[in-house]
Scaffold this motif. Sequence first.
Motif, PDB file in Angstrom:
ATOM      1  N   GLY A   1       0.900  -1.286  -0.358  1.00  0.00           N
ATOM      2  CA  GLY A   1       0.316   0.030  -0.089  1.00  0.00           C
ATOM      3  C   GLY A   1       0.919   1.305   0.210  1.00  0.00           C
ATOM      4  O   GLY A   1       2.088   1.540   0.596  1.00  0.00           O
ATOM      5  N   ARG A   2       0.336   2.218  -0.512  1.00  0.00           N
ATOM      6  CA  ARG A   2       1.524   3.237  -0.041  1.00  0.00           C
ATOM      7  C   ARG A   2       1.286   4.583   0.970  1.00  0.00           C
ATOM      8  O   ARG A   2       2.647   4.511   0.812  1.00  0.00           O
ATOM      9  CB  ARG A   2       0.132   4.614  -1.725  1.00  0.00           C
ATOM     10  CG  ARG A   2       0.301   4.226  -2.884  1.00  0.00           C
ATOM     11  CD  ARG A   2       0.242   5.163  -3.753  1.00  0.00           C
ATOM     12  NE  ARG A   2       0.182   5.083  -4.840  1.00  0.00           N
ATOM     13  CZ  ARG A   2      -1.038   4.897  -5.957  1.00  0.00           C
ATOM     14  NH1 ARG A   2      -2.684   4.366  -5.560  1.00  0.00           N
ATOM     15  NH2 ARG A   2      -1.048   4.883  -6.971  1.00  0.00           N
ATOM     16  N   LEU A   3       0.652   4.106   2.138  1.00  0.00           N
ATOM     17  CA  LEU A   3       0.320   4.478   2.954  1.00  0.00           C
ATOM     18  C   LEU A   3       1.675   4.077   3.959  1.00  0.00           C
ATOM     19  O   LEU A   3       2.258   4.713   3.673  1.00  0.00           O
ATOM     20  CB  LEU A   3      -0.571   4.836   3.729  1.00  0.00           C
ATOM     21  CG  LEU A   3      -1.339   5.836   5.041  1.00  0.00           C
ATOM     22  CD1 LEU A   3      -0.690   7.353   4.381  1.00  0.00           C
ATOM     23  CD2 LEU A   3      -2.404   5.749   5.754  1.00  0.00           C
ATOM     24  N   GLN A   4       1.267   2.803   3.491  1.00  0.00           N
ATOM     25  CA  GLN A   4       2.546   2.241   4.423  1.00  0.00           C
ATOM     26  C   GLN A   4       4.251   2.302   3.693  1.00  0.00           C
ATOM     27  O   GLN A   4       5.040   2.838   4.594  1.00  0.00           O
ATOM     28  CB  GLN A   4       2.907   0.961   4.773  1.00  0.00           C
ATOM     29  CG  GLN A   4       1.521   0.065   4.617  1.00  0.00           C
ATOM     30  CD  GLN A   4       0.060  -0.127   4.188  1.00  0.00           C
ATOM     31  OE1 GLN A   4      -0.341   0.631   3.327  1.00  0.00           O
ATOM     32  NE2 GLN A   4       0.172  -1.471   4.137  1.00  0.00           N
ATOM     33  N   ALA A   5       4.295   2.229   2.648  1.00  0.00           N
ATOM     34  CA  ALA A   5       5.792   3.157   2.108  1.00  0.00           C
ATOM     35  C   ALA A   5       6.075   4.411   2.477  1.00  0.00           C
ATOM     36  O   ALA A   5       7.575   4.536   2.158  1.00  0.00           O
ATOM     37  CB  ALA A   5       5.700   2.924   0.247  1.00  0.00           C
ATOM     38  N   VAL A   6       5.171   5.374   1.787  1.00  0.00           N
ATOM     39  CA  VAL A   6       5.410   6.211   2.522  1.00  0.00           C
ATOM     40  C   VAL A   6       6.223   6.368   3.920  1.00  0.00           C
ATOM     41  O   VAL A   6       7.015   7.374   4.094  1.00  0.00           O
ATOM     42  CB  VAL A   6       3.873   6.865   2.416  1.00  0.00           C
ATOM     43  CG1 VAL A   6       4.339   9.101   3.637  1.00  0.00           C
ATOM     44  CG2 VAL A   6       3.731   7.699   0.642  1.00  0.00           C
ATOM     45  N   ALA A   7       5.424   5.890   4.473  1.00  0.00           N
ATOM     46  CA  ALA A   7       5.281   5.763   6.235  1.00  0.00           C
ATOM     47  C   ALA A   7       7.174   5.703   6.297  1.00  0.00           C
ATOM     48  O   ALA A   7       7.786   5.664   7.592  1.00  0.00           O
ATOM     49  CB  ALA A   7       5.098   4.707   6.894  1.00  0.00           C
ATOM     50  N   ALA A   8       7.424   4.269   5.951  1.00  0.00           N
ATOM     51  CA  ALA A   8       8.734   3.674   5.784  1.00  0.00           C
ATOM     52  C   ALA A   8       9.766   4.651   4.947  1.00  0.00           C
ATOM     53  O   ALA A   8      10.673   4.635   5.703  1.00  0.00           O
ATOM     54  CB  ALA A   8       8.551   2.271   5.055  1.00  0.00           C
ATOM     55  N   LEU A   9       9.374   5.135   4.290  1.00  0.00           N
ATOM     56  CA  LEU A   9       9.938   5.911   3.934  1.00  0.00           C
ATOM     57  C   LEU A   9      10.082   7.327   4.963  1.00  0.00           C
ATOM     58  O   LEU A   9      11.740   7.535   4.838  1.00  0.00           O
ATOM     59  CB  LEU A   9       9.742   6.472   1.725  1.00  0.00           C
ATOM     60  CG  LEU A   9      10.352   7.218   1.568  1.00  0.00           C
ATOM     61  CD1 LEU A   9      11.279   6.090   1.074  1.00  0.00           C
ATOM     62  CD2 LEU A   9       9.842   8.107   0.677  1.00  0.00           C
ATOM     63  N   GLY A  10       9.761   7.706   5.412  1.00  0.00           N
ATOM     64  CA  GLY A  10       9.710   8.522   6.107  1.00  0.00           C
ATOM     65  C   GLY A  10      10.589   8.057   7.522  1.00  0.00           C
ATOM     66  O   GLY A  10      11.782   8.761   8.135  1.00  0.00           O
ATOM     67  N   VAL A  11      10.919   6.793   7.991  1.00  0.00           N
ATOM     68  CA  VAL A  11      11.811   6.563   7.982  1.00  0.00           C
ATOM     69  C   VAL A  11      12.862   6.659   7.873  1.00  0.00           C
ATOM     70  O   VAL A  11      13.762   6.751   8.654  1.00  0.00           O
ATOM     71  CB  VAL A  11      11.442   4.783   9.103  1.00  0.00           C
ATOM     72  CG1 VAL A  11      11.975   4.406   9.937  1.00  0.00           C
ATOM     73  CG2 VAL A  11       9.381   4.948   9.642  1.00  0.00           C
ATOM     74  N   VAL A  12      13.052   6.015   7.108  1.00  0.00           N
ATOM     75  CA  VAL A  12      14.234   6.284   6.686  1.00  0.00           C
ATOM     76  C   VAL A  12      15.312   7.610   7.238  1.00  0.00           C
ATOM     77  O   VAL A  12      16.585   7.652   7.468  1.00  0.00           O
ATOM     78  CB  VAL A  12      14.904   5.620   5.040  1.00  0.00           C
ATOM     79  CG1 VAL A  12      16.323   6.297   4.400  1.00  0.00           C
ATOM     80  CG2 VAL A  12      14.129   4.390   4.855  1.00  0.00           C
ATOM     81  N   GLY A  13      14.343   8.538   6.322  1.00  0.00           N
ATOM     82  CA  GLY A  13      14.795   9.953   6.119  1.00  0.00           C
ATOM     83  C   GLY A  13      14.955  10.226   8.027  1.00  0.00           C
ATOM     84  O   GLY A  13      15.962  11.174   8.420  1.00  0.00           O
ATOM     85  N   ILE A  14      13.955   9.974   8.988  1.00  0.00           N
ATOM     86  CA  ILE A  14      14.272  10.282  10.170  1.00  0.00           C
ATOM     87  C   ILE A  14      15.215   9.879  11.457  1.00  0.00           C
ATOM     88  O   ILE A  14      16.480  10.260  11.282  1.00  0.00           O
ATOM     89  CB  ILE A  14      13.296   9.990  11.042  1.00  0.00           C
ATOM     90  CG1 ILE A  14      12.062  10.823  10.525  1.00  0.00           C
ATOM     91  CG2 ILE A  14      13.053   9.744  12.779  1.00  0.00           C
ATOM     92  CD1 ILE A  14      11.877  11.535  10.764  1.00  0.00           C
ATOM     93  N   PHE A  15      16.197   8.741  10.596  1.00  0.00           N
ATOM     94  CA  PHE A  15      16.954   7.759  10.910  1.00  0.00           C
ATOM     95  C   PHE A  15      18.434   8.674  10.092  1.00  0.00           C
ATOM     96  O   PHE A  15      19.586   8.443  10.727  1.00  0.00           O
ATOM     97  CB  PHE A  15      16.893   6.463  10.385  1.00  0.00           C
ATOM     98  CG  PHE A  15      16.738   5.735  12.172  1.00  0.00           C
ATOM     99  CD1 PHE A  15      17.342   5.373  12.668  1.00  0.00           C
ATOM    100  CD2 PHE A  15      14.900   5.948  11.988  1.00  0.00           C
ATOM    101  CE1 PHE A  15      16.689   5.426  14.083  1.00  0.00           C
ATOM    102  CE2 PHE A  15      14.499   5.205  12.638  1.00  0.00           C
ATOM    103  CZ  PHE A  15      15.154   4.679  14.109  1.00  0.00           C
TER     104      PHE A  15
END
Lengths: 138, 771
Positions: free
Chosen positions: B622-636
């Motif tokens: 799903g798109r929402l999961q992908a975006v959330a996961a991408l956000g995690v990459v960015g934050i770290f």
Amino acid sequence: MKSIILQTATRYLLPILLLFSFFLLFRGHNSPGGGFVGGLVAAAAYALYSIAFGVEEAKKLLRIEPVYLIATGLMFALISGMIAFFSFDTFMTGKWSDFNFPLFGKLGSPLLFDLGVYVVVIGITLKILFTISEEVKP
Amino acid sequence: MLLFSVLSGIFVACLVPFLFKLGRKPGSLIISLVPLSLFLFYLFNFGISDNLGYYESFDFFPALGVNLNFVMDSYALIFALIITGIGTVVFFYSSYYLAENPYLDRFYIYILVFMASMLGIVISDNMVIMFIFWEFTSISSFMLIGFKHREEKSRYSAWQALLVTGSGALALLAGILLLYLITGKMNFSEINSMPQIIQSSTLFLPAMFLVLGGAFTKSAQMPFHFWLPNAMEAPTPVSAYLHSATMVKAGIYLMARINPAFQGAIEWETTLSVFGGITMLFAAYMALKQIDLKRILAYTTLSVLGTLTLLIGIGTPAAMQAMIVYLIAHALYKGTLFLVAGAIDHGTGTRNIDEIGGLKKFMPITAIAATLAALSMAGVIPLFGFIGKELLYEAALEHSLVDYATFGAVFFAALFGVVAAGMSGIFPFFGKAKYPNEKPHEASFIMTTGFVITAFLGLLFGLVPMLVSDNVAKATSDVYYNLPLAVGSSMQLALWHGFNSVLFLSLGTLALGIGILMFRAKLFPIIRKINLPEFLQPSKAYDVSTAILIGSARLTTKILQNGYLRNYITLILLTLLLLTSYSLFAFSDLSVISLYYPVTFYEITIAVIISISAVLVIKSSGRLQAVAALGVVGIFVAIIFSIYGAPDLALTQYSIETLTVILFVLVIYKLPKFLNYSKFSHRLQDFVLAALVGLTMTILILMVTANELPPEFKDYYGQTSYILGKGRNIVNVILVDYRALDTLGEIVVLSLAALGVFALLKLKKDDGDSI
């Protein structure tokens, strides 16, 4: 997506976030922060508001069309560069007051420049945000 | 003082919207006072009281030698007075001529900017500053030619003028830089004092031809002349001002201004004589073929521009003097005739010379001005144009008793000029009355006053040449290298030169011209039938090359920007990969990389979390999961920044990540359900590319960390940041002070991006003007 919790929280968070963004803007010269980050935080505050109450409400709260913010910010940045003309210096030569103001410390043209960046960033982010969220309305 | 006089036009241009709040008429009249006051300022400060040679300098970009250096010498003064003088007439004229136009305020903004930049050209001593003003005139000319922007033809002509003069300007910039390479100087005054050095350099010819590329396109010399007749699409006051009296003379101005540096070089004189001569002759002939008043005037303007170029090419002191006199005379009579053409258009509704005649009964004041101007154009004694023509013949005779070609060209061009003067200034007003529609009417008082003044100035300067004589002599020495003093002071203008060959030549030209006009009923149909050969119509070459340009742009767009986001990313990454790995493997020493770093526990944790989230991005359905996961990459990634002591970067990264996720969510929330379209082969291809990019970036970063920055950088900023920038946060001080210009550029780009998003999503084709 109307959530009472989010709406209530946003009402308190918005002023705090805006205050925080000002704080970031003004402390930027001596500690981490600055116009860019400050602008992003302020824009995020409005983004939060538009999620909680809808884009129309956020626009009403902002009152001013974001494009004007962009123009104003660019104008600030340009004027800050031209201040140096008054003493026949080249464009963008930094000019500072000789004495300290309460709360702010020394005021100078780079601060105006940073303020310009701050306003431009808010304008840009909100312009994109509002445009996109309106466009995808089915 | 000079800087302020130049900038005042731009300053008032910013105020135009507010001035128009007072009402259209008062607003436009107040604006018209600007050129008038500038005219008086120049006249009293430099014309009457002898302040000439006044020099002014401000730092602008001292590191590159580009400074705001302005100088007012006689030559610049003549131009400045023409620009502001004709400007005054045109500004007042337009307030009535364009009174009903809804865009009158825009018109004044463009023309004010134009006037200011034209003044900038003529009084700049620094070549780069001159170039900047030069470009401004091209842009304002573009705006003014395309003023009736709803008409296809206006837009075409505006584009043509901009492309031709713009590409010429690029050549000019290159020429200026070459001159800088040769001499190490940026100012005309310095360049002009070292002709020996310049002409003995191997770069001399390239520099000369590049400068000429700019001058010839701007002053519409053949084969670049075709944009000028098309520029007649502009409102008539604009044609009178930009495309006759001032802007097209910028090229002439430049050639004469830089003449001392090139003077005496055989290539310089030959090129100018040949191109100028051809333009002069063919344009004069083309003028006779036209039936539109404005186009006749446009071609005769071309012919005069050719004559001026030829005179600079002849290059004797007498020729330079003739050039300056001819220039003043032309500005006066051609400005008048253009404005008269506008008045005729206004009064009768047509500019076709076959449809009008005997208008003097209806427009008596206009008729007087037109007659005076036409007589000056034909070179009839005692008008100023007569003196100009005498000097022209003198210069041509002195130069080329053997060179019959030059002399013949001058003679025929002058002859055609006489005929064109009759066609445009005499016949519309005399003879049998004829007009197409309703009864013609005289133009309003303010409109006629302006061109009556310019017409009578032509008479006044002819009768009392002492008024301009001194200034012309001084200006001649400004554009001539080491003019002997005796020659300079002997160059007085006079109406009567005695019975000599030149006088008889003048009279002969006049008589022949009148003869042609008498038999015009028989001769004109023949003239109109004779067409010039194809190779003299380079506008076709322009059309072909723009078609090629647009075609290739379309092709590259089709290949590079085909509308699929994934292809964009592939292309960007591929370019990055190729360029980076090429320079990495070709130029760097990879052996400095050491693979042994002490690794801490939290670094491993962060790396693991980032890797898991990256896999999640790919694997999520799903798109929402992908975006959330991408956000995690960015934050770290941001956490890494904060660990390694870059709090500013980390702070920005946190906010950007937050906002990106919000934007994504806003869009995704409303998109249709996520579907997987890509085939296995695509995925494999993407995987290989991603892996390679990742590998290259890793090597790159290892290289960067292996080669530590020299400590001087850090020390310099660390030590000067507080003293010069009054701030302890070096990053911020760099952004808003050391490198503020870069930041300014960046926020401008960002603003354009925001407007781009808006334009892409919101502007519909049928919205017309509104934004």
